[in-house]
Design an enzyme around this catalytic site. Structure first.
Site, PDB file in Angstrom:
ATOM      1  CG  ASN B  96       4.059  29.643 -18.701  1.00 24.87           C
ATOM      2  OD1 ASN B  96       4.725  29.602 -17.677  1.00 24.87           O
ATOM      3  ND2 ASN B  96       4.444  30.324 -19.786  1.00 24.87           N
ATOM      4  CB  ILE B 103      -1.415  23.785 -18.815  1.00 25.28           C
ATOM      5  CG1 ILE B 103      -2.432  23.744 -17.675  1.00 25.28           C
ATOM      6  CG2 ILE B 103      -0.024  24.088 -18.274  1.00 25.28           C
ATOM      7  CD1 ILE B 103      -2.252  22.550 -16.778  1.00 25.28           C
ATOM      8  CB  CYS B 104       1.411  27.143 -22.492  1.00 20.84           C
ATOM      9  SG  CYS B 104       2.739  27.288 -23.682  1.00 20.84           S
ATOM     10  CG  LEU B 105       4.291  21.641 -18.914  1.00 25.09           C
ATOM     11  CD1 LEU B 105       5.296  22.584 -18.256  1.00 25.09           C
ATOM     12  CD2 LEU B 105       3.568  20.836 -17.841  1.00 25.09           C
TER      13      LEU B 105
END
Lengths: 98, 168
Positions: B96, B103-105
């Protein structure tokens, strides 16, 4: 400009002379009251004594930066209520410096 | 003083009073003094996971859109940096994390779970959780995602190797 400049605390000289500092290794917390100008060596020794650790087996970090025994709350710009973290000393690894 | 700045100063105050062990979050200092809009942070890898012992340096930039409500001034861009050398490392080996290092959150995404009430502390704890619990439904890089899907054991071994070599 220091971090505190935007909201200046009322200067109370008598109270400002001492700080309450929390020292924690993640399990135990010990609170110390020390003078702003006192070398942190005193507090580090006291923590190690109390928790049965050797001073060589640990490192003290304030805000991610390693603390030297000759540092004082003044030199580190510490405030009342700040925390020192105690980490296991390790070989080879280094904490990132900012 | 605008809302964003006062909000961040309050967060910093709370952080100094109490924060999770091993984490660091502080505004950066530059020649002009403290820049409250940029924070240097450290997220430790969780114990008893492949990330144990890792020290991840995370930079958080708060965009200076200060004339709107807090919601608008608080979306976040995070970069994970390699800790030991301070070098920018695109990408961190993680399903992710984008090749850019972002960051993919979900809690960082304005269109998803971002809420103005989310604190820096929650963000950093969220990143720590994400390390060992990648979301396979939202891949951001192929390499880590493929290995994670194909062979979880090999993936964990790879993580331990990376932690040992670069992030300890």
């Amino acid at each position: 400009m220091s971090e505190q400049d935007a909201t200046p605390p009322p200067p109370k000289q008598e109270e400002g002379a001492h700080l309450n500092i929390k020292v924690t290794d993640g399990n135990n917390e010990v609170f110390f009251k020390i003078k702003k100008t006192t070398q942190l060596k005193k507090l580090m020794d006291a923590f190690c004594d109390r928790s049965g650790k050797s001073i060589d087996s640990v490192r003290f970090l304030f805000d991610g930066t390693r603390v030297q025994p000759t540092d004082s709350p003044d030199t580190l710009e510490m405030q009342d209520g700040d925390t020192l973290e105690v980490h296991q000393e390790q070989v080879g690894g280094a904490f990132p410096s900012f | 003083m605008n809302l964003c700045i006062s909000r961040l100063q309050e967060e910093r105050k709370q952080w100094r009073r109490d924060h999770p062990f091993g984490f660091v979050a502080k505004p950066v200092k530059n020649e002009k003094g403290v820049d409250i809009m940029k924070w240097s942070c450290v997220v430790p890898g969780k114990e008893k996971t492949a990330w144990e012992g890792a020290i991840l340096k995370v930079e958080i930039s708060f965009p200076e859109v200060s004339y709107k409500a807090p919601k608008m001034c608080f979306p976040i861009i995070c970069w994970i940096l390699l800790s030991s050398s301070g070098r920018f490392v695109p990408p961190l080996f993680h399903p992710n994390v984008y090749p850019s290092g972002t960051i993919c959150l979900s809690i960082l995404n304005e269109d998803e779970a971002w809420k103005p009430a989310i604190t820096v502390k929650q963000i950093l704890l969220g990143i720590q959780d994400l390390l060992d619990e990648p979301n396979a439904d939202s891949p951001a890089q192929a390499e880590a995602y493929n290995l994670f899907k194909r062979d979880r054991e090999a993936y964990d071994r790879r993580i331990r190797q990376i932690v040992r070599d670069h992030l300890g």
